[in-house]
Design a protein around this motif. Structure first.
Motif, PDB file in Angstrom:
ATOM      1  N   ARG A   1      48.237  45.802  35.339  1.00  0.00           N
ATOM      2  CA  ARG A   1      47.177  46.733  35.707  1.00  0.00           C
ATOM      3  C   ARG A   1      47.666  47.815  36.658  1.00  0.00           C
ATOM      4  O   ARG A   1      47.255  48.959  36.582  1.00  0.00           O
ATOM      5  CB  ARG A   1      46.016  45.972  36.351  1.00  0.00           C
TER       6      ARG A   1
ATOM      7  N   PRO B   1      34.521  50.526  35.089  1.00  0.00           N
ATOM      8  CA  PRO B   1      34.197  49.100  34.966  1.00  0.00           C
ATOM      9  C   PRO B   1      32.882  48.881  34.236  1.00  0.00           C
ATOM     10  O   PRO B   1      31.994  49.735  34.252  1.00  0.00           O
ATOM     11  CB  PRO B   1      34.084  48.656  36.428  1.00  0.00           C
TER      12      PRO B   1
ATOM     13  N   GLN C   1      29.654  43.642  33.956  1.00  0.00           N
ATOM     14  CA  GLN C   1      30.160  42.305  34.228  1.00  0.00           C
ATOM     15  C   GLN C   1      31.319  42.311  35.221  1.00  0.00           C
ATOM     16  O   GLN C   1      31.702  41.268  35.750  1.00  0.00           O
ATOM     17  CB  GLN C   1      30.610  41.620  32.923  1.00  0.00           C
ATOM     18  N   ASP C   2      31.885  43.496  35.501  1.00  0.00           N
ATOM     19  CA  ASP C   2      33.003  43.616  36.440  1.00  0.00           C
ATOM     20  C   ASP C   2      32.545  43.930  37.858  1.00  0.00           C
ATOM     21  O   ASP C   2      33.364  43.986  38.770  1.00  0.00           O
ATOM     22  CB  ASP C   2      33.954  44.726  35.981  1.00  0.00           C
TER      23      ASP C   2
ATOM     24  N   LEU D   1      34.423  45.667  42.868  1.00  0.00           N
ATOM     25  CA  LEU D   1      35.052  45.314  41.599  1.00  0.00           C
ATOM     26  C   LEU D   1      35.548  43.873  41.672  1.00  0.00           C
ATOM     27  O   LEU D   1      36.413  43.538  42.489  1.00  0.00           O
ATOM     28  CB  LEU D   1      36.205  46.262  41.288  1.00  0.00           C
ATOM     29  N   ARG D   2      34.995  43.070  40.823  1.00  0.00           N
ATOM     30  CA  ARG D   2      35.316  41.652  40.790  1.00  0.00           C
ATOM     31  C   ARG D   2      36.789  41.423  40.444  1.00  0.00           C
ATOM     32  O   ARG D   2      37.331  42.029  39.533  1.00  0.00           O
ATOM     33  CB  ARG D   2      34.416  40.995  39.737  1.00  0.00           C
TER      34      ARG D   2
ATOM     35  N   ASN E   1      39.335  42.280  42.251  1.00  0.00           N
ATOM     36  CA  ASN E   1      40.230  43.290  42.800  1.00  0.00           C
ATOM     37  C   ASN E   1      40.689  42.868  44.201  1.00  0.00           C
ATOM     38  O   ASN E   1      39.862  42.641  45.089  1.00  0.00           O
ATOM     39  CB  ASN E   1      39.529  44.654  42.847  1.00  0.00           C
TER      40      ASN E   1
ATOM     41  N   GLU F   1      30.378  35.206  42.932  1.00  0.00           N
ATOM     42  CA  GLU F   1      31.285  35.248  41.789  1.00  0.00           C
ATOM     43  C   GLU F   1      31.197  33.966  40.965  1.00  0.00           C
ATOM     44  O   GLU F   1      31.285  34.003  39.734  1.00  0.00           O
ATOM     45  CB  GLU F   1      32.717  35.507  42.262  1.00  0.00           C
TER      46      GLU F   1
ATOM     47  N   HIS G   1      29.386  35.596  32.856  1.00  0.00           N
ATOM     48  CA  HIS G   1      29.819  36.975  33.112  1.00  0.00           C
ATOM     49  C   HIS G   1      31.287  36.964  33.524  1.00  0.00           C
ATOM     50  O   HIS G   1      31.606  36.962  34.724  1.00  0.00           O
ATOM     51  CB  HIS G   1      28.975  37.622  34.205  1.00  0.00           C
ATOM     52  N   SER G   2      32.184  36.928  32.579  1.00  0.00           N
ATOM     53  CA  SER G   2      33.597  36.933  32.897  1.00  0.00           C
ATOM     54  C   SER G   2      34.099  38.364  32.996  1.00  0.00           C
ATOM     55  O   SER G   2      33.655  39.235  32.239  1.00  0.00           O
ATOM     56  CB  SER G   2      34.383  36.189  31.827  1.00  0.00           C
ATOM     57  N   PRO G   3      35.026  38.669  33.934  1.00  0.00           N
ATOM     58  CA  PRO G   3      35.528  40.032  34.114  1.00  0.00           C
ATOM     59  C   PRO G   3      36.149  40.571  32.831  1.00  0.00           C
ATOM     60  O   PRO G   3      36.889  39.875  32.136  1.00  0.00           O
ATOM     61  CB  PRO G   3      36.581  39.875  35.206  1.00  0.00           C
ATOM     62  N   GLY G   4      35.816  41.832  32.517  1.00  0.00           N
ATOM     63  CA  GLY G   4      36.394  42.500  31.369  1.00  0.00           C
ATOM     64  C   GLY G   4      35.852  42.072  30.037  1.00  0.00           C
ATOM     65  O   GLY G   4      36.312  42.524  28.984  1.00  0.00           O
TER      66      GLY G   4
END
Length: 273
Positions: free
Chosen positions: A3, A219, A222-223, A247-248, A250, A261, A269-272
């Protein structure tokens, strides 16, 4: 691509949009053996700088909560007096809703010399001092006296300059700051970007020393973690309202809400995703 490398590639692409277009082909078209090599007056040979992707007034002109969320992923740019540019991706914000908000500097609709920027057009900087030493930077939004606090940035460019500025603002020598320590808090952010009271009431859409450009990878819902604000003390129900956004996942965020979280993960709700 990791990333960090992806963000740097996106940064390079953004910077290229503000450079002059390639003109080799135009020069070839305009030059013939033995001819005058000077450019013709035709509009087709006029070189114009491409329009900057800088965020404009219509972006800032939205309700406070909406703006606080929309800031996530956008890029803050600071041009230092020596010409160096500092770039940082916004990863954490807080919304302050104006008169009704007991934690806001404009609670009750009271306008003072100190908070005047909160009542100015959206996109105006409100910079104030805390503890007589540190500064915090906010951006006005729609709504009388409403503004968004910028809490944390992910440094992208000019990290050495950020370290210099952070070091100059610290009283005693200390170990070299790591990347994630440079801007992970509202006062640290201001130190690293050389922001002080002189920036109060500046317009982000017009200023030559500080502005914003759009991020390349916005984002999804969900992020984004929505949780309570930091350090506002006893403000009744307002202390519990989910008006801080980050931002989750980060690592540059100042304070992570692990409980929230976990709840997001339990809801799928998973990131991305």
């Amino acid at each position: 691509m990791p990333r960090k490398r992806k963000l740097l590639a996106q940064l390079s692409a953004l910077q290229n949009t503000t450079s002059f277009p390639q003109i080799c082909a135009v020069e070839q078209l305009n030059t013939t053996p033995g001819a005058d090599p000077s450019p013709k007056s035709s509009k087709y040979f006029v070189i114009e700088k491409q329009k900057s992707p800088q965020l404009q007034e219509d972006f800032f002109n939205q309700p406070c909560v909406s703006l606080a969320k929309s800031f996530l992923g956008q890029i803050l740019v600071r041009k230092l007096p020596d010409g160096r540019e500092l770039w940082g991706r916004i990863v954490e914000t807080e919304a302050y809703l104006g008169g009704e908000d007991e934690a806001s500097h404009s609670k009750g609709g009271k306008q003072t010399q100190r908070n005047a920027a909160m009542f100015m057009k959206p996109g105006t900087l409100y910079v104030y001092q805390i503890y007589g030493i540190y500064f915090c930077m906010n951006v006005s939004s729609q709504g009388e006296g409403a503004a968004v606090l910028l809490r944390s940035l992910e440094p992208l460019q000019g990290l050495d300059a950020m370290r210099e500025l952070r070091g100059a603002s610290r009283k005693a020598p200390s170990r070299l700051l790591k990347d994630w320590q440079l801007c992970n808090g509202p006062s640290k952010l201001c130190q690293a970007f050389g922001i002080d009271k002189a920036f109060d009431q500046r317009d982000l859409t017009q200023d030559a020393a500080i502005w914003m450009v759009p991020g390349q990878d916005p984002p999804g819902e969900q992020d984004v973690v929505a949780t309570t604000r930091i350090g506002i003390g006893n403000r009744g129900e307002w202390a519990q309202k989910p008006l801080r956004f980050y931002l989750r996942g980060n690592r540059f965020v100042s304070v992570v809400d692990k409980k929230m979280e976990r709840e997001m993960a339990a809801r799928g709700h998973s990131p991305g995703s």
